[in-house]
Design a protein around this motif. Sequence first.
Motif, PDB file in Angstrom:
ATOM      1  N   TYR A   1      54.798  41.244  51.746  1.00  0.00           N
ATOM      2  CA  TYR A   1      54.318  40.311  50.723  1.00  0.00           C
ATOM      3  C   TYR A   1      54.400  40.974  49.349  1.00  0.00           C
ATOM      4  O   TYR A   1      53.873  42.080  49.152  1.00  0.00           O
ATOM      5  CB  TYR A   1      52.853  39.952  50.967  1.00  0.00           C
ATOM      6  CG  TYR A   1      52.578  39.241  52.267  1.00  0.00           C
ATOM      7  CD1 TYR A   1      52.575  37.854  52.336  1.00  0.00           C
ATOM      8  CD2 TYR A   1      52.303  39.964  53.427  1.00  0.00           C
ATOM      9  CE1 TYR A   1      52.314  37.197  53.533  1.00  0.00           C
ATOM     10  CE2 TYR A   1      52.029  39.317  54.625  1.00  0.00           C
ATOM     11  CZ  TYR A   1      52.036  37.932  54.673  1.00  0.00           C
ATOM     12  OH  TYR A   1      51.775  37.289  55.854  1.00  0.00           O
TER      13      TYR A   1
ATOM     14  N   ARG B   1      47.084  37.643  46.150  1.00  0.00           N
ATOM     15  CA  ARG B   1      48.296  38.050  45.470  1.00  0.00           C
ATOM     16  C   ARG B   1      48.299  39.485  44.929  1.00  0.00           C
ATOM     17  O   ARG B   1      48.624  39.721  43.761  1.00  0.00           O
ATOM     18  CB  ARG B   1      48.604  37.077  44.315  1.00  0.00           C
ATOM     19  CG  ARG B   1      48.723  35.646  44.795  1.00  0.00           C
ATOM     20  CD  ARG B   1      49.002  34.669  43.655  1.00  0.00           C
ATOM     21  NE  ARG B   1      49.370  33.349  44.174  1.00  0.00           N
ATOM     22  CZ  ARG B   1      50.595  32.989  44.521  1.00  0.00           C
ATOM     23  NH1 ARG B   1      51.598  33.836  44.378  1.00  0.00           N
ATOM     24  NH2 ARG B   1      50.847  31.804  45.012  1.00  0.00           N
TER      25      ARG B   1
ATOM     26  N   ASP C   1      53.203  40.052  45.492  1.00  0.00           N
ATOM     27  CA  ASP C   1      52.365  39.093  44.769  1.00  0.00           C
ATOM     28  C   ASP C   1      51.927  37.955  45.686  1.00  0.00           C
ATOM     29  O   ASP C   1      51.830  36.794  45.263  1.00  0.00           O
ATOM     30  CB  ASP C   1      53.106  38.554  43.541  1.00  0.00           C
ATOM     31  CG  ASP C   1      53.456  39.670  42.554  1.00  0.00           C
ATOM     32  OD1 ASP C   1      52.619  40.587  42.382  1.00  0.00           O
ATOM     33  OD2 ASP C   1      54.554  39.639  41.981  1.00  0.00           O
ATOM     34  N   GLY C   2      51.654  38.273  46.941  1.00  0.00           N
ATOM     35  CA  GLY C   2      51.130  37.293  47.882  1.00  0.00           C
ATOM     36  C   GLY C   2      52.180  36.419  48.543  1.00  0.00           C
ATOM     37  O   GLY C   2      51.849  35.598  49.406  1.00  0.00           O
ATOM     38  N   VAL C   3      53.427  36.593  48.168  1.00  0.00           N
ATOM     39  CA  VAL C   3      54.499  35.758  48.715  1.00  0.00           C
ATOM     40  C   VAL C   3      55.267  36.556  49.769  1.00  0.00           C
ATOM     41  O   VAL C   3      55.697  37.678  49.492  1.00  0.00           O
ATOM     42  CB  VAL C   3      55.466  35.317  47.599  1.00  0.00           C
ATOM     43  CG1 VAL C   3      56.612  34.488  48.171  1.00  0.00           C
ATOM     44  CG2 VAL C   3      54.708  34.554  46.525  1.00  0.00           C
TER      45      VAL C   3
ATOM     46  N   MET D   1      47.830  36.351  50.861  1.00  0.00           N
ATOM     47  CA  MET D   1      48.622  35.243  50.321  1.00  0.00           C
ATOM     48  C   MET D   1      47.861  34.523  49.205  1.00  0.00           C
ATOM     49  O   MET D   1      48.459  34.047  48.242  1.00  0.00           O
ATOM     50  CB  MET D   1      49.000  34.278  51.454  1.00  0.00           C
ATOM     51  CG  MET D   1      49.952  34.932  52.451  1.00  0.00           C
ATOM     52  SD  MET D   1      50.185  34.003  53.991  1.00  0.00           S
ATOM     53  CE  MET D   1      51.463  32.867  53.483  1.00  0.00           C
TER      54      MET D   1
END
Lengths: 269, 269
Positions: A97, A244, A99-101, A241
């Motif tokens: 991940y 982030r 930045d949470g993505v 998620m």
Amino acid sequence: MTAEGVPAPPDASRLTAGEARALFRRGIVAPSAGWADGYTQANLLIVPADLAYDVLLFAQRNPKACPVLDVLDAGQVTGRLLPDGDIRTDAARYVVYCDGVPVERPTDLLEVWQEDLVTFIIGCSFTFESALRAGGIPIAHIDQGVNVPMFRTDRRCRPAGSLAGPLVVSMRPVSPDRIADAVRITSRYPAVHGAPVHVGDPAALGIADLGSPDFGDPVDLPRGTVPVFWACGVTPQAAVMESRPGLAIGHAPGHMLVTDARDSDYLVP
Amino acid sequence: MTAEGVPAPPDASRLTAGEARALFRRGIVAPSAGWADGYTQANLLIVPADLAYDVLLFAQRNPKACPVLDVLDAGQVTGRLLPDGDIRTDAARYVVYCDGVPVERPTDLLEVWQEDLVTFIIGCSFTFESALRAGGIPIAHIDQGVNVPMFRTDRRCRPAGSLAGPLVVSMRPVSPDRIADAVRITSRYPAVHGAPVHVGDPAALGIADLGSPDFGDPVDLPRGTVPVFWACGVTPQAAVMESRPGLAIGHAPGHMLVTDARDSDYLVP
């Protein structure tokens, strides 16, 4: 069960934990449910050292969802739960991940590893599945050959520092005459999610559709069964998620680390 | 039981947790064993934020000795376990350590408080004492009106960052025909030290003299009883004394924080 270059063994349940890790290290990619029977499987969360306190505090404040079995020091890639193992290669698949993505789902972490990464090894409900089956309670996702279905709920975890997020639950259908037994059996494993957090009504947890899990696979509910929900070790990944942080790494849901701990180690007699 | 300005109540066992904290806040200084029956008493460790990760990791790695019930954020003086309370005043007596040396035993922390201090509230074996007594197992230090005896052992805790130290145990004499029951009863409280770490031989733990505890008071062993040892929440203070951080604060052993949690909250059914 997909594999990348290496065939899955015919009877994965009889492997030792070390043998299972070695196969995943060599490139087998498969959900690990049912592998290395009796050995404790675990969720992973790996973060830079400056986020480690928030993760550990989040786990302490949400122990049903995030039961920490062990923590490796920054940069350390092996430990007592995976002797001779390597945390960068020994799970079947990871999720990176940024930045949470989720940006990548690699089968090892050799390219992305950093010396400041701290690994959290977190208990998994697979631990009590053997006990449920031994008690004559079938596990639908095992019988149907799929990954356990997991859902974000509308229940909030207690936040910790920079981390906040929803409780994630795993779901298993249970016959009404066995619900009391399922509660009793799983209560005896408080270190690996313990008793269910809810019995019966998905809507009460904010789950709109049991057929569309947020992680894992849908299962068919056998006739007459009731959905039963347990806190799930994917919860910290849901917090990542939502919150982030710059970098965090998890296992791919259902693709657990097989540890040298025994399920019986976590049984309260 | 000494008091400073405020008389101890005639029946402290019937107080609520909030009433007990209010009395300690007003200046009563007394060991808290037997106070506010049914409410969970707790050990304290308070450290600057830069030491908090090491403390939380030490606790995670030594859960029998250091079961964390809650953590207050830096500078926070109240929380869900002490509603309307103040962590700086609500224990009867504290110990301030500078470079690992106990330099002061104040009855409040108003003078020494800093905004970066993080409070760890840690489970205490007093929680299972009620259950032992309800099971007909007498508690010698309560019957003898003294503080529970506690000993440093020669067992090492798993270190964490800058913190290392010995396991500290509390000792209760038990009749041989009740040892199995004492094990069974305390096993059901895994979140507050759980089952004994040793039954019978002080020398096996490196304890030279049961009559000279390192913390608390000696007790007379009733005829025919055997010493039984449980992991003790003073363990993190022993780690502070060995590891010598610049500043750390504990409760005075036996002078616990009385919380609004119930002992039954920590019972595994």
